[in-house]
Design a protein around this motif. Sequence first.
Motif, PDB file in Angstrom:
ATOM      1  N   ASP A  74      32.739  28.881  30.399  1.00 48.40           N
ATOM      2  CA  ASP A  74      33.632  29.992  30.724  1.00 48.40           C
ATOM      3  C   ASP A  74      34.822  29.464  31.507  1.00 48.40           C
ATOM      4  OD1 ASP A  74      32.502  29.456  33.190  1.00 48.40           O
ATOM      5  OD2 ASP A  74      31.516  31.398  33.398  1.00 48.40           O
ATOM      6  N   GLU A  75      35.409  30.275  32.377  1.00 54.65           N
ATOM      7  CA  GLU A  75      36.589  29.861  33.135  1.00 54.65           C
ATOM      8  C   GLU A  75      36.254  29.174  34.457  1.00 54.65           C
ATOM      9  OE1 GLU A  75      35.720  33.941  34.839  1.00 54.65           O
ATOM     10  OE2 GLU A  75      35.353  32.866  32.990  1.00 54.65           O
ATOM     11  N   GLN A  76      34.988  28.898  34.718  1.00 48.12           N
ATOM     12  CA  GLN A  76      34.549  28.335  35.989  1.00 48.12           C
ATOM     13  C   GLN A  76      34.259  26.845  35.869  1.00 48.12           C
ATOM     14  OE1 GLN A  76      34.076  30.308  38.848  1.00 48.12           O
ATOM     15  NE2 GLN A  76      33.492  28.555  40.077  1.00 48.12           N
ATOM     16  N   ILE A  77      35.015  26.020  36.605  1.00 45.88           N
ATOM     17  CA  ILE A  77      34.685  24.593  36.707  1.00 45.88           C
ATOM     18  C   ILE A  77      33.526  24.488  37.694  1.00 45.88           C
ATOM     19  CG2 ILE A  77      35.462  22.308  37.440  1.00 45.88           C
ATOM     20  CD1 ILE A  77      38.325  23.189  36.784  1.00 45.88           C
ATOM     21  N   ALA A  98      43.276  18.621  31.109  1.00 43.34           N
ATOM     22  CA  ALA A  98      42.489  18.728  29.876  1.00 43.34           C
ATOM     23  C   ALA A  98      41.495  19.893  29.964  1.00 43.34           C
ATOM     24  CB  ALA A  98      41.753  17.415  29.600  1.00 43.34           C
ATOM     25  N   VAL A  99      40.842  20.035  31.107  1.00 38.38           N
ATOM     26  CA  VAL A  99      39.885  21.137  31.283  1.00 38.38           C
ATOM     27  C   VAL A  99      40.620  22.476  31.270  1.00 38.38           C
ATOM     28  CG1 VAL A  99      38.209  22.173  32.870  1.00 38.38           C
ATOM     29  CG2 VAL A  99      38.200  19.698  32.488  1.00 38.38           C
ATOM     30  N   GLU A 100      41.775  22.542  31.924  1.00 39.86           N
ATOM     31  CA  GLU A 100      42.568  23.778  31.904  1.00 39.86           C
ATOM     32  C   GLU A 100      42.946  24.154  30.478  1.00 39.86           C
ATOM     33  OE1 GLU A 100      44.638  23.217  36.307  1.00 39.86           O
ATOM     34  OE2 GLU A 100      45.847  22.909  34.510  1.00 39.86           O
ATOM     35  N   GLU A 101      43.316  23.174  29.675  1.00 37.64           N
ATOM     36  CA  GLU A 101      43.676  23.454  28.279  1.00 37.64           C
ATOM     37  C   GLU A 101      42.460  23.960  27.504  1.00 37.64           C
ATOM     38  OE1 GLU A 101      45.827  24.213  25.018  1.00 37.64           O
ATOM     39  OE2 GLU A 101      46.582  23.810  27.027  1.00 37.64           O
ATOM     40  N   GLU A 102      41.279  23.391  27.741  1.00 41.79           N
ATOM     41  CA  GLU A 102      40.053  23.891  27.096  1.00 41.79           C
ATOM     42  C   GLU A 102      39.826  25.358  27.448  1.00 41.79           C
ATOM     43  OE1 GLU A 102      36.592  21.659  28.204  1.00 41.79           O
ATOM     44  OE2 GLU A 102      37.415  19.767  27.501  1.00 41.79           O
ATOM     45  N   VAL A 103      39.975  25.677  28.719  1.00 46.27           N
ATOM     46  CA  VAL A 103      39.763  27.051  29.185  1.00 46.27           C
ATOM     47  C   VAL A 103      40.783  27.987  28.532  1.00 46.27           C
ATOM     48  CG1 VAL A 103      39.882  28.545  31.234  1.00 46.27           C
ATOM     49  CG2 VAL A 103      38.645  26.373  31.339  1.00 46.27           C
ATOM     50  N   ARG A 104      42.035  27.574  28.498  1.00 47.11           N
ATOM     51  CA  ARG A 104      43.091  28.374  27.875  1.00 47.11           C
ATOM     52  C   ARG A 104      42.783  28.594  26.392  1.00 47.11           C
ATOM     53  NH1 ARG A 104      46.965  25.201  28.951  1.00 47.11           N
ATOM     54  NH2 ARG A 104      47.499  25.998  30.979  1.00 47.11           N
ATOM     55  N   GLU A 110      42.761  32.634  33.422  1.00 38.68           N
ATOM     56  CA  GLU A 110      42.619  32.100  34.771  1.00 38.68           C
ATOM     57  C   GLU A 110      41.476  31.096  34.782  1.00 38.68           C
ATOM     58  OE1 GLU A 110      42.528  34.184  39.112  1.00 38.68           O
ATOM     59  OE2 GLU A 110      41.050  34.928  37.688  1.00 38.68           O
ATOM     60  N   ILE A 111      41.575  30.110  35.660  1.00 40.05           N
ATOM     61  CA  ILE A 111      40.509  29.128  35.839  1.00 40.05           C
ATOM     62  C   ILE A 111      40.080  29.175  37.299  1.00 40.05           C
ATOM     63  CG2 ILE A 111      42.118  27.217  36.251  1.00 40.05           C
ATOM     64  CD1 ILE A 111      40.107  25.445  34.615  1.00 40.05           C
ATOM     65  N   LYS A 112      38.783  28.987  37.561  1.00 42.54           N
ATOM     66  CA  LYS A 112      38.237  29.129  38.906  1.00 42.54           C
ATOM     67  C   LYS A 112      37.331  27.948  39.244  1.00 42.54           C
ATOM     68  CE  LYS A 112      38.000  34.118  38.246  1.00 42.54           C
ATOM     69  NZ  LYS A 112      37.106  35.270  38.177  1.00 42.54           N
ATOM     70  N   LEU A 113      37.128  27.761  40.543  1.00 42.72           N
ATOM     71  CA  LEU A 113      36.187  26.756  41.032  1.00 42.72           C
ATOM     72  C   LEU A 113      35.858  27.071  42.478  1.00 42.72           C
ATOM     73  CD1 LEU A 113      37.797  24.507  43.062  1.00 42.72           C
ATOM     74  CD2 LEU A 113      38.951  24.122  40.891  1.00 42.72           C
ATOM     75  N   GLU A 114      34.866  26.391  42.994  1.00 42.67           N
ATOM     76  CA  GLU A 114      34.604  26.461  44.430  1.00 42.67           C
ATOM     77  C   GLU A 114      34.195  25.093  44.934  1.00 42.67           C
ATOM     78  OE1 GLU A 114      30.511  28.157  45.877  1.00 42.67           O
ATOM     79  OE2 GLU A 114      31.214  29.421  44.236  1.00 42.67           O
ATOM     80  N   THR A 115      34.470  24.870  46.213  1.00 42.51           N
ATOM     81  CA  THR A 115      34.118  23.608  46.863  1.00 42.51           C
ATOM     82  C   THR A 115      33.849  23.909  48.330  1.00 42.51           C
ATOM     83  OG1 THR A 115      34.750  21.290  47.192  1.00 42.51           O
ATOM     84  CG2 THR A 115      36.496  22.944  47.427  1.00 42.51           C
ATOM     85  N   HIS A 116      33.285  22.943  49.050  1.00 42.87           N
ATOM     86  CA  HIS A 116      33.085  23.232  50.471  1.00 42.87           C
ATOM     87  C   HIS A 116      34.420  23.069  51.191  1.00 42.87           C
ATOM     88  CE1 HIS A 116      32.789  19.080  52.053  1.00 42.87           C
ATOM     89  NE2 HIS A 116      32.019  18.799  51.032  1.00 42.87           N
ATOM     90  N   ALA A 117      34.643  23.943  52.149  1.00 34.30           N
ATOM     91  CA  ALA A 117      35.937  24.059  52.819  1.00 34.30           C
ATOM     92  C   ALA A 117      36.335  22.790  53.564  1.00 34.30           C
ATOM     93  CB  ALA A 117      35.927  25.254  53.773  1.00 34.30           C
ATOM     94  N   GLY A 152      36.684  29.521  47.445  1.00 35.14           N
ATOM     95  CA  GLY A 152      36.887  29.772  46.027  1.00 35.14           C
ATOM     96  C   GLY A 152      38.365  29.627  45.737  1.00 35.14           C
ATOM     97  N   MET A 153      38.676  28.943  44.652  1.00 34.35           N
ATOM     98  CA  MET A 153      40.075  28.698  44.288  1.00 34.35           C
ATOM     99  C   MET A 153      40.283  29.105  42.838  1.00 34.35           C
ATOM    100  SD  MET A 153      40.612  24.964  46.121  1.00 34.35           S
ATOM    101  CE  MET A 153      42.392  25.130  46.321  1.00 34.35           C
ATOM    102  N   SER A 154      41.517  29.455  42.516  1.00 36.31           N
ATOM    103  CA  SER A 154      41.830  29.797  41.132  1.00 36.31           C
ATOM    104  C   SER A 154      43.274  29.471  40.821  1.00 36.31           C
ATOM    105  CB  SER A 154      41.547  31.275  40.860  1.00 36.31           C
ATOM    106  OG  SER A 154      42.439  32.081  41.585  1.00 36.31           O
ATOM    107  N   LYS A 155      43.557  29.455  39.521  1.00 29.45           N
ATOM    108  CA  LYS A 155      44.906  29.195  39.034  1.00 29.45           C
ATOM    109  C   LYS A 155      45.132  30.052  37.796  1.00 29.45           C
ATOM    110  CE  LYS A 155      47.776  25.468  37.120  1.00 29.45           C
ATOM    111  NZ  LYS A 155      47.783  24.018  36.808  1.00 29.45           N
ATOM    112  N   GLN A 156      46.275  30.712  37.735  1.00 27.32           N
ATOM    113  CA  GLN A 156      46.681  31.456  36.550  1.00 27.32           C
ATOM    114  C   GLN A 156      47.099  30.457  35.490  1.00 27.32           C
ATOM    115  OE1 GLN A 156      45.684  34.827  37.090  1.00 27.32           O
ATOM    116  NE2 GLN A 156      46.677  34.864  35.119  1.00 27.32           N
ATOM    117  N   LEU A 157      46.533  30.575  34.301  1.00 32.58           N
ATOM    118  CA  LEU A 157      46.871  29.670  33.200  1.00 32.58           C
ATOM    119  C   LEU A 157      47.905  30.279  32.261  1.00 32.58           C
ATOM    120  CD1 LEU A 157      43.301  28.388  32.324  1.00 32.58           C
ATOM    121  CD2 LEU A 157      45.051  27.236  33.695  1.00 32.58           C
ATOM    122  N   VAL A 158      47.952  31.606  32.246  1.00 30.03           N
ATOM    123  CA  VAL A 158      48.866  32.326  31.373  1.00 30.03           C
ATOM    124  C   VAL A 158      49.673  33.268  32.250  1.00 30.03           C
ATOM    125  CG1 VAL A 158      49.033  33.928  29.424  1.00 30.03           C
ATOM    126  CG2 VAL A 158      47.251  32.172  29.450  1.00 30.03           C
TER     127      VAL A 158
END
Length: 169
Positions: A74-77, A98-104, A110-117, A152-158
């Motif tokens: 899905d859209e979650q790394i 490359a991963v963003e293009e796969e998601v698109r 939108e693409i999302k992920l989370e990491t420790h702060a 949690g972080m995200s980026k608009q792809l479109v």
Amino acid sequence: MHHVRNAREDEIDALTGIGLRAWAQAMGPIGGTEAMLQNALRAFGDFVRSSWVKITVIEEGGVPAGWASREALDEQITDFWIDPDHQRRGLGSELLQAVEEEVRQHGFDEIKLETHAHNTDAVSFFEKNGYRVNWLSIAYAPKLDQDVQSVGMSKQLVAPAPEGYGVEF
């Protein structure tokens, strides 16, 4: 030369090692124990063994240097690891694109992920690549016996469609 491709089943050990080394580096600010390292080794090995078909690899000079995964396709790394010996050479940005293009291509805007702060290198890397922090949470981690902050972080792809009626002047 860098090359992005799908993982192969015969790379399980190499990808497990990359994930473990990058994870250990990221855990530095939080701390850890030898037992945690062994648990992480098992977890990486189990994940890569069962999910290698969902892993995208970047190689440098014909050798795997990092990998990313979207467990649910899905859209979650869910995983993004660059071997510490290969960092700061542009591999992470190339893999991320490359991963963003796969998601698109799979129809997500939108693409999302989370990491420790406290993984400031990762947060900074993703921010430099257009991601924004959307949320912060704190949860108790029994294996660490401490509270851990996650972002949690995200980026608009479109680009969103313009709102309103008619043509703007």
